[in-house]
Design an enzyme around this catalytic site. Structure first.
Site: not given
Ligand code: CMC
Length: 379
Positions: A261, A315
């Protein structure tokens, strides 16, 4: 003008001043208008919470009764909206159907009077009342059945489950579903809320505001993740396969759905509550074969990624709850939308109160003074 550092995804950049909700991502706290989510999920109802979010304070008994009556009165949808929805392909995703239907409401209720509190109230009531009816209607129509009319003697959550399954739900199931709606009603400046506020800032109608937010919620990085979580649990198939499956995800650097998140760096408080609700449902209606897999996955990810602040988000457990309530997987995100309409409308109303059109800037990275090459001379 000060030139700010570029932050991809606008991370950490305030997009509004808001008194609607608050998140502390380090401590796992979520509050709506200052009230902790745990308390609301246990003691409030979705409609009372929607009122709180939109009008800023808990309603009195009379105010709540009046609001519920108005919602009941506006639950039906016009036959022309139903006829329009009948023409949607049954293979289309229910989120696309919902986005189109929400936008279509603007055709029927198009008078825009954003400075008139009665107009605002009517728009809030119509959207909260009709969105569940449209989700249920599409579900029945894509199976080739006629939609069922809403029932005035049923509460908000029970009526939705009734319209979806064509039978009155058990009161416990309706109560759990209502709590799920409360949990999903609002969550500060997430992508769909930002989208709603940007659309609202142009002073367009509220149906366009909600339609734009529905489109934003649909993506797998946002609300669409709940659907993908169930698909992932089914693919894992057994507790023994959790760790090999995870190794493969790490190897391919794939994101694990339902984890991580932008704000929460501990377990999302809503995930904790949803897990508890799932367990209550399993105790009453029987186990879910994928729950043990989910628990093992959470454990394995905490070991591997907990130090980086990657924990279950809202989720992760919601799909298991919805599935136990007999809801098909591709309706999970529309249900998220039914709830989040409350938050979007609260932000719409707040945005109107202090509106300035959103018009950020960009950092141009292209060329200048480029000559136009006639098409016949391009290589
Ligand atoms: N699985 C594996 N690695 C992850 C995940 C994950 N679910 N989430 C974050 N990371 C890692 C990511 O690879 C990155 O690593 P690095 O710094 O080495 O590149 C680091 O953590 C930061 O991640 P990010 O994608 O840059 O973080 P963000 O704040 O841009 O994205 C997020 C947040 C929710 C989009 C992301 O955690 C994600 O894609 N999660 C999976 C999809 C998901 O479950 N979405 C629902 C979100 S909560 C409810 C909603 O908003 O609807």
């Amino acid at each position: 003008m000060t030139v700010c550092e570029y932050k991809p995804g606008l991370e950490g950049i305030p997009a509004a001043q808001s008194s609607i909700s608050f998140v502390d991502g380090q401590q796992g706290i979520l509050e709506y208008r200052g009230i902790r989510i745990e308390e609301l999920a246990e003691k409030s109802t979705f409609l009372e919470t929607a009122y709180l979010l939109i009008w800023g304070a808990l309603p009195t008994q009379e105010e709540l009764a009046e609001f519920e009556t108005e919602i009941r009165y506006h639950r039906r949808i016009k036959y022309r909206i139903r006829d329009m929805m009948k023409c949607f392909p049954e293979t289309g995703h229910p989120m696309d159907a919902l986005q189109a239907s929400a936008a279509a409401l603007g055709l029927f209720y198009s008078r825009r009077a954003l400075d008139n509190p009665a107009y605002i109230r009517k728009a809030v009531v119509r959207l909260l009342a009709k969105i569940p009816t449209m989700v249920a209607a599409f579900q029945l129509m894509r199976k080739g059945n006629d939609p069922v009319q809403p029932r005035d003697d049923l509460g908000y959550a029970a009526n939705f489950l009734y319209m979806l399954n064509e039978r009155e739900p058990d009161p416990f199931a309706a109560k759990v579903f209502d709590a799920c709606l409360t949990l999903h009603a609002e969550q500060t400046m997430n992508a769909s809320t930002f989208s709603a506020r940007v659309t609202a800032s142009t002073l367009t109608d509220p149906y366009a505001v909600v339609a734009s937010a529905v489109g934003t919620l649909a993506g797998p990085l946002h609300g669409g993740a709940n659907e993908e979580v169930i698909e992932m649990l089914e693919e894992i198939g057994s507790v023994e396969n959790v760790r090999p499956y995870l190794e493969e995800l790490f190897r391919t650097k794939a994101k694990i759905m339902g984890f991580g998140h932008r704000v929460y760096k501990v377990k999302d408080p809503r995930a904790t509550i949803l897990q508890g609700l799932a367990e209550q449902l399993f105790a009453k209606y029987g186990d879910d074969q994928h729950y043990d897999i989910a628990v093992e996955l959470e454990k394995a990810i905490e070991e591997k990624l907990g130090h980086r602040g990657i924990y279950p988000n809202v989720d992760f457990y919601s799909g298991l709850v919805y599935r136990k309530l007999g809801i098909p997987t591709d309706l999970f995100t529309p249900i998220f939308a039914i709830a989040r309409v409350a938050g979007w409308l609260a932000h719409w109303k707040e945005q109107l109160g202090e509106n300035r059109i959103f018009r950020p800037t960009q950092i141009y990275t292209g060329d200048h003074q480029v000559d136009y090459i006639p098409i016949t001379e391009r290589g």
